[in-house]
Design an enzyme around this catalytic site. Structure first.
Site, PDB file in Angstrom:
ATOM      1  N   ARG A 146       2.220 -12.127  -0.459  1.00 35.91           N
ATOM      2  CA  ARG A 146       0.909 -12.482   0.094  1.00 35.91           C
ATOM      3  C   ARG A 146       0.309 -13.700  -0.603  1.00 35.91           C
ATOM      4  NH1 ARG A 146      -1.574  -8.727   4.125  1.00 35.91           N
ATOM      5  NH2 ARG A 146       0.027  -7.154   4.355  1.00 35.91           N
ATOM      6  N   THR A 194      -4.241 -12.212  11.009  1.00 37.01           N
ATOM      7  CA  THR A 194      -4.527 -13.483  10.337  1.00 37.01           C
ATOM      8  C   THR A 194      -4.089 -14.651  11.220  1.00 37.01           C
ATOM      9  OG1 THR A 194      -4.250 -12.434   8.192  1.00 37.01           O
ATOM     10  CG2 THR A 194      -4.125 -14.834   8.236  1.00 37.01           C
ATOM     11  N   ASN A 195      -2.935 -14.478  11.867  1.00 36.09           N
ATOM     12  CA  ASN A 195      -2.434 -15.557  12.717  1.00 36.09           C
ATOM     13  C   ASN A 195      -3.344 -15.833  13.901  1.00 36.09           C
ATOM     14  OD1 ASN A 195       0.526 -16.749  12.179  1.00 36.09           O
ATOM     15  ND2 ASN A 195       0.269 -14.759  11.203  1.00 36.09           N
ATOM     16  N   ASN A 204       6.435  -8.353   2.097  1.00 33.29           N
ATOM     17  CA  ASN A 204       4.979  -8.167   2.013  1.00 33.29           C
ATOM     18  C   ASN A 204       4.360  -9.060   0.924  1.00 33.29           C
ATOM     19  OD1 ASN A 204       2.507  -6.891   2.870  1.00 33.29           O
ATOM     20  ND2 ASN A 204       2.545  -5.630   1.003  1.00 33.29           N
ATOM     21  N   HIS A 242     -10.619  -2.273  11.417  1.00 29.22           N
ATOM     22  CA  HIS A 242      -9.509  -3.115  10.939  1.00 29.22           C
ATOM     23  C   HIS A 242      -9.275  -4.216  11.968  1.00 29.22           C
ATOM     24  CE1 HIS A 242      -4.997  -3.250   9.564  1.00 29.22           C
ATOM     25  NE2 HIS A 242      -5.727  -4.093   8.867  1.00 29.22           N
ATOM     26  N   ARG A 246       3.107  -3.926  17.485  1.00 23.86           N
ATOM     27  CA  ARG A 246       4.476  -4.405  17.726  1.00 23.86           C
ATOM     28  C   ARG A 246       5.178  -3.430  18.650  1.00 23.86           C
ATOM     29  NH1 ARG A 246       6.814  -8.178  13.901  1.00 23.86           N
ATOM     30  NH2 ARG A 246       5.080  -8.767  12.542  1.00 23.86           N
ATOM     31  N   SER A 276      -1.305  -3.412  10.317  1.00 18.65           N
ATOM     32  CA  SER A 276      -0.938  -4.293   9.218  1.00 18.65           C
ATOM     33  C   SER A 276       0.312  -5.111   9.553  1.00 18.65           C
ATOM     34  CB  SER A 276      -0.693  -3.460   7.962  1.00 18.65           C
ATOM     35  OG  SER A 276      -1.842  -2.702   7.665  1.00 18.65           O
ATOM     36  N   GLU A 296       0.542 -20.262  21.221  1.00 14.70           N
ATOM     37  CA  GLU A 296       0.693 -20.039  22.670  1.00 14.70           C
ATOM     38  C   GLU A 296      -0.104 -18.820  23.126  1.00 14.70           C
ATOM     39  OE1 GLU A 296       1.817 -22.374  24.200  1.00 14.70           O
ATOM     40  OE2 GLU A 296       3.533 -23.320  23.202  1.00 14.70           O
ATOM     41  N   ASP A 335      -9.414  -9.625   8.896  1.00 10.28           N
ATOM     42  CA  ASP A 335      -8.888  -8.282   8.605  1.00 10.28           C
ATOM     43  C   ASP A 335      -9.886  -7.153   8.875  1.00 10.28           C
ATOM     44  OD1 ASP A 335      -6.511  -6.891   7.626  1.00 10.28           O
ATOM     45  OD2 ASP A 335      -7.695  -6.313   5.892  1.00 10.28           O
ATOM     46  N   LYS A 341      -9.607  -2.139   1.714  1.00  8.31           N
ATOM     47  CA  LYS A 341      -9.299  -0.984   2.575  1.00  8.31           C
ATOM     48  C   LYS A 341     -10.082   0.257   2.158  1.00  8.31           C
ATOM     49  CE  LYS A 341      -6.235  -3.527   4.544  1.00  8.31           C
ATOM     50  NZ  LYS A 341      -6.380  -4.028   5.899  1.00  8.31           N
ATOM     51  N   TYR A 368       1.927 -16.928  18.549  1.00  8.71           N
ATOM     52  CA  TYR A 368       1.147 -17.866  17.734  1.00  8.71           C
ATOM     53  C   TYR A 368       0.185 -18.702  18.606  1.00  8.71           C
ATOM     54  CZ  TYR A 368       4.661 -16.289  14.433  1.00  8.71           C
ATOM     55  OH  TYR A 368       5.460 -15.496  13.653  1.00  8.71           O
ATOM     56  N   CYS A 409       0.728  -7.314  11.844  1.00  6.89           N
ATOM     57  CA  CYS A 409       0.979  -7.431  13.281  1.00  6.89           C
ATOM     58  C   CYS A 409       0.196  -8.570  13.922  1.00  6.89           C
ATOM     59  CB  CYS A 409       0.673  -6.111  13.985  1.00  6.89           C
ATOM     60  SG  CYS A 409       1.869  -4.825  13.583  1.00  6.89           S
ATOM     61  N   TYR A 414      -1.500  -3.466  -6.793  1.00  4.28           N
ATOM     62  CA  TYR A 414      -1.213  -4.340  -5.646  1.00  4.28           C
ATOM     63  C   TYR A 414      -2.193  -4.182  -4.486  1.00  4.28           C
ATOM     64  CZ  TYR A 414       1.796  -7.390  -2.899  1.00  4.28           C
ATOM     65  OH  TYR A 414       2.299  -8.457  -2.186  1.00  4.28           O
ATOM     66  N   GLY A 415      -2.672  -5.289  -3.973  1.00 12.13           N
ATOM     67  CA  GLY A 415      -3.392  -5.366  -2.696  1.00 12.13           C
ATOM     68  C   GLY A 415      -4.391  -4.253  -2.460  1.00 12.13           C
ATOM     69  N   ARG A 443       0.834  -1.197   0.000  1.00  9.54           N
ATOM     70  CA  ARG A 443       0.000   0.000   0.000  1.00  9.54           C
ATOM     71  C   ARG A 443       0.875   1.255   0.000  1.00  9.54           C
ATOM     72  NH1 ARG A 443      -2.068   0.940   4.320  1.00  9.54           N
ATOM     73  NH2 ARG A 443      -1.298  -0.803   5.534  1.00  9.54           N
TER      74      ARG A 443
HETATM   75  P1  GTP Z   1      -2.356  -7.543   7.444  1.00  7.39           P
HETATM   76  O1  GTP Z   1      -2.881  -8.580   6.523  1.00  7.39           O
HETATM   77  O2  GTP Z   1      -1.280  -6.709   6.855  1.00  7.39           O
HETATM   78  O3  GTP Z   1      -3.431  -6.690   8.042  1.00  7.39           O
HETATM   79  O4  GTP Z   1      -1.561  -8.311   8.629  1.00  7.39           O
HETATM   80  P2  GTP Z   1      -2.034  -9.180   9.898  1.00  7.39           P
HETATM   81  O5  GTP Z   1      -2.315  -8.282  11.051  1.00  7.39           O
HETATM   82  O6  GTP Z   1      -3.074 -10.131   9.513  1.00  7.39           O
HETATM   83  O7  GTP Z   1      -0.684  -9.953  10.288  1.00  7.39           O
HETATM   84  P3  GTP Z   1      -0.292 -11.510  10.144  1.00  7.39           P
HETATM   85  O8  GTP Z   1      -1.119 -12.385  11.028  1.00  7.39           O
HETATM   86  O9  GTP Z   1      -0.269 -11.837   8.706  1.00  7.39           O
HETATM   87  O10 GTP Z   1       1.177 -11.510  10.715  1.00  7.39           O
HETATM   88  C1  GTP Z   1       2.205 -10.728  10.164  1.00  7.39           C
HETATM   89  C2  GTP Z   1       3.542 -11.212  10.593  1.00  7.39           C
HETATM   90  O11 GTP Z   1       3.631 -11.249  12.019  1.00  7.39           O
HETATM   91  C3  GTP Z   1       3.849 -12.617  10.096  1.00  7.39           C
HETATM   92  O12 GTP Z   1       5.170 -12.677   9.604  1.00  7.39           O
HETATM   93  C4  GTP Z   1       3.690 -13.469  11.335  1.00  7.39           C
HETATM   94  O13 GTP Z   1       4.531 -14.598  11.319  1.00  7.39           O
HETATM   95  C5  GTP Z   1       4.045 -12.527  12.472  1.00  7.39           C
HETATM   96  N1  GTP Z   1       3.299 -12.878  13.712  1.00  7.39           N
HETATM   97  C6  GTP Z   1       1.964 -13.102  13.793  1.00  7.39           C
HETATM   98  N2  GTP Z   1       1.613 -13.462  15.055  1.00  7.39           N
HETATM   99  C7  GTP Z   1       2.743 -13.454  15.787  1.00  7.39           C
HETATM  100  C8  GTP Z   1       3.036 -13.742  17.153  1.00  7.39           C
HETATM  101  O14 GTP Z   1       2.176 -14.077  17.964  1.00  7.39           O
HETATM  102  N3  GTP Z   1       4.344 -13.605  17.543  1.00  7.39           N
HETATM  103  C9  GTP Z   1       5.325 -13.224  16.667  1.00  7.39           C
HETATM  104  N4  GTP Z   1       6.570 -13.121  17.129  1.00  7.39           N
HETATM  105  N5  GTP Z   1       5.082 -12.979  15.363  1.00  7.39           N
HETATM  106  C10 GTP Z   1       3.820 -13.074  14.924  1.00  7.39           C
HETATM  107  C1  SPV Z   2      -2.966  -4.329   5.317  1.00  7.54           C
HETATM  108  O1  SPV Z   2      -1.995  -3.700   4.890  1.00  7.54           O
HETATM  109  O2  SPV Z   2      -3.515  -4.049   6.412  1.00  7.54           O
HETATM  110  C2  SPV Z   2      -3.492  -5.467   4.544  1.00  7.54           C
HETATM  111  C3  SPV Z   2      -2.939  -5.720   3.218  1.00  7.54           C
HETATM  112  O3  SPV Z   2      -4.390  -6.143   5.017  1.00  7.54           O
HETATM  113  S1  SPV Z   2      -3.641  -4.729   1.995  1.00  7.54           S
HETATM  114  O4  SPV Z   2      -4.843  -5.386   1.496  1.00  7.54           O
HETATM  115  O5  SPV Z   2      -2.662  -4.585   0.910  1.00  7.54           O
HETATM  116  O6  SPV Z   2      -3.986  -3.437   2.520  1.00  7.54           O
HETATM  117 MN    MN Z   3      -4.960  -5.484   7.139  1.00  4.26          MN
END
Ligand code: GTP
Ligand code: SPV
Ligand code: MN
Length: 603
Positions: free
Chosen positions: A386, A274-275, A384, A247, A417, A269, A514, A294, A227, A512, A271, A218-219, A76
């Site tokens: 995806r 998704t995880n 970044n 968000h 973070r 983003s 944990e 998201d 977004k 993750y 942070c 892109y994205g 973005r």
């Molecule tokens: P957007 O799609 O950009 O909105 O991102 P998101 O908030 O969905 O983040 P995502 O879950 O994709 O995680 C982004 C990065 O953070 C990845 O490289 C993950 O491996 C890392 N990450 C996610 N959860 C954790 C966690 O609990 N601990 C650590 N150390 N890293 C994490």
């Molecule tokens: C973000 O940046 O928060 C995303 C990826 O979820 S994008 O769709 O490119 O904005």
């Molecule tokens: Mn996002």
């Protein structure tokens, strides 16, 4: 399929708008997307033919493709993202404001003839279940077939949407162009786009509303339902209509006894949304189901509780760091029918990225299309990079994920973070304190946008790049929910930080799966059973209240993770006080009061 539009819809407003758009953009041809499976296949074949897509190995990664973007177009572009309204104060200090009228003139100049030599695709899409009164319909026109296939995964696309629109329904016009017209006989490139960053524009005319996006494929720059519509435009509509567009991930957490609470979480983003949204808990007996990863649209239900729905139908997830150890459900979701963008390509025809949990192959093609070996020291996948995967393929997708009524939210999480100061988890005293916590959120920046990474910045509610109006008014809007329902019906608010580091720069918390330990405590707090201690910053887990059974973590690490460091917090207070100044009289007095109270409690 590619029928004339007036054979498909009788919507006069839509037909008139499309006539205008064609006149302006001058595409060679127009194609209206019906959203069928055959169409998706046809578009993928076209992308292969054009060199944008590389088909992946059909056995290893069925019906999946890899795209490599131009290196200038990988995330973005926040500094080229604009809120176009008449009055600068309506955009507020956190947005790039442009006067709507001037910007419209500029857009009309820039978009003139920009689709020459290309096909214009018309994508009718619905954010939220088709036909639900809470959904919003958009019509995206684009000259990028890559956008068409990604939109087909991420949103509900095609004829049912036109049907729901009827002859006079509301839609949000979304104009997208990669900004790369083709002269007669000019050869195309695999990823056409405007390469000069200063000529990209992501513009939101909030008063209409309409979205005009130029130069990037892109994205979030190009998939305009995400977004642009579901956050920037929707947040502004939500403010007027009394709901919330956030968000946020949405997950269901079920205890060993079988009780479920839904939790929504706002992290910036890349942070961890998704995880967390589809995590596999390490704590026995606990399960997580995914409603969304998201975006959350929320409104008060008749029972006075907040209900959340996910307006999307797919995941546009960060690839690096995703592995069977960190996020098995994302790996399963992206096993087939998935589009990968900017990952590495192995000699077997599969994808690879850093921390995928698979040893680096001796050779691959990196995200820029060059030969790569582990010795090179370069990243094989862009940070970044995806995957675009259908949500229905997620093994833990929640049974209610498409319920138009949404799911009732019991807890909100905010986070980011933060290498220091911010503890692992911390609960707000009440709603107002919770809104204060959301407003105080900040994070080290990531590769999800084109600016510098690793810089600490304020990111209230993880909405800094996505709040479509004055952030001060946004804070007031959040505070207003206290007056609209009973306090005990509102979600409890928590602040979490998985990213605390030790002196050697290593993460103190394993993260993750944990993180389920933290979710369990939150669940218990919601139920009224979890033990907490009151501190100046909020409620922290009482000694022993966080379930650490079976986890190998030192007492010292836990002490750091749950410490309230006075110095650091006084710094936070100072930083926040200055940040609040930017909002002038739009900052709700309640937040100043909360800040003063925190300072006083810190002593
Ligand atoms: P957007 O799609 O950009 O909105 O991102 P998101 O908030 O969905 O983040 P995502 O879950 O994709 O995680 C982004 C990065 O953070 C990845 O490289 C993950 O491996 C890392 N990450 C996610 N959860 C954790 C966690 O609990 N601990 C650590 N150390 N890293 C994490
Ligand atoms: C973000 O940046 O928060 C995303 C990826 O979820 S994008 O769709 O490119 O904005
Ligand atoms: Mn996002």
């Amino acid at each position: 399929m590619a029928g004339a539009l007036d054979a498909i819809t009788q919507h006069k407003g839509l037909l008139a708008w499309l006539t205008e758009v064609v006149e302006l953009l001058k595409p060679d041809s127009v194609y209206t997307c019906d959203g069928s499976e055959e169409e998706y296949k046809y578009m993928c074949d076209l992308l292969v033919e054009q060199g944008t897509f590389t088909p992946l190995n059909q056995t290893l990664r069925p019906d999946s493709f890899l795209a490599r973007s131009h290196p200038s177009d990988v995330a973005r572009v926040e500094d080229r993202t604009f809120i176009a309204v008449a009055d600068m104060n309506e955009a507020g200090p956190t947005n790039n404001w442009v006067p709507a009228r001037d910007m419209k003139d500029k857009m009309l100049r820039i978009f003139k003839n920009c689709m020459e030599g290309r096909t214009m695709y018309v994508i009718p899409f619905s954010m939220g279940p088709v036909g639900s009164p809470f959904s919003k319909i958009g019509i995206e026109v684009t000259d990028s077939p890559y956008v068409v296939v990604n939109m087909s995964i991420m949103t509900r696309v095609g004829l049912p949407v036109l049907e729901a629109l009827g002859e006079c329904g509301d839609f949000i016009p979304c104009i997208h162009s990669i900004g790369a017209p083709l002269a007669p006989f000019q050869a195309d490139v695999p990823w056409p786009c405007e390469r000069d960053p200063k000529h990209k524009y992501i513009v939101h005319f909030q008063e209409e509303p309409s979205i005009w996006s130029y130069g990037s494929g892109y994205g979030g720059n190009a998939l305009l339902g995400k977004k642009c519509l579901a956050l920037r435009v929707a947040s502004s509509m939500a403010k007027k209509e009394g709901w919330l567009a956030e968000h946020m991930l949405i997950l269901g957490l079920t205890s060993p006894e079988g009780k479920t609470h839904y939790i929504a979480g706002a992290f910036p983003s890349a942070c961890g949304k998704t995880n967390l949204a589809m995590m596999l808990p390490t704590l026995p007996g606990w399960t997580v189901t995914c409603v969304g990863d998201d975006i959350a649209w929320m409104r008060l239900g008749e029972d006075g509780r907040l209900y959340a729905m996910n307006p999307e139908t797919g995941f546009f997830g960060v690839a690096p760091g995703t592995s069977y150890a960190s996020n098995p459900n994302a790996m399963e979701s992206a096993k087939s029918n998935t589009i990968f963008t900017n990952t590495g390509l192995t000699d077997e025809g599969d994808v690879w990225w850093e921390d995928m949990g698979v040893a680096a192959p001796a050779h691959l093609i990196d995200w820029e299309g060059n030969d790569w070996t582990p010795e090179d020291g370069r990243k094989a996948a862009h940070p970044n990079s995806r995957f675009t995967a259908p949500a229905r393929q997620c093994p833990v997708i929640d049974p209610k994920w498409q319920d138009p009524a949404g799911v009732p939210i019991s807890a909100f999480l905010f986070g980011g973070r933060r290498a220091s100061t911010i503890p692992l988890v911390n609960q707000a005293f009440d709603w107002e304190h919770g809104v204060f916590m959301g407003s105080a959120a900040g994070s080290e920046t990531t590769a999800a946008n084109l600016s510098k990474t690793g810089v600490l910045r304020h990111d209230p509610f993880a909405m800094l790049p996505f709040c479509g109006y004055n952030m001060g008014d946004y804070f007031s809007h959040w505070l207003s929910f206290a007056g609209r329902t009973d306090a005990e019906k509102l979600p409890k608010v928590f602040f979490v930080n998985w990213f605390r580091k030790d002196d050697d720069g290593k993460f103190l918390w394993p993260g993750y799966g944990e993180n389920s330990r933290v979710l369990k405590w939150i669940f218990e707090r919601v139920e009224g059973t979890g033990e907490a201690v009151e501190t100046p910053i909020g409620y922290l887990p009482a000694p022993g209240a966080l379930d650490l059974s079976g986890l190998d973590i030192s007492d010292d690490a836990m002490k750091q993770l749950l410490a309230v460091e006075k110095e650091g917090w006084l710094n936070e207070v100072d930083g926040l006080s200055k940040y609040y100044d930017e909002f002038g009289d739009r900052l709700p007095a309640e937040l100043r009061k909360q800040l003063a109270a925190l300072k006083e409690r810190l002593g």
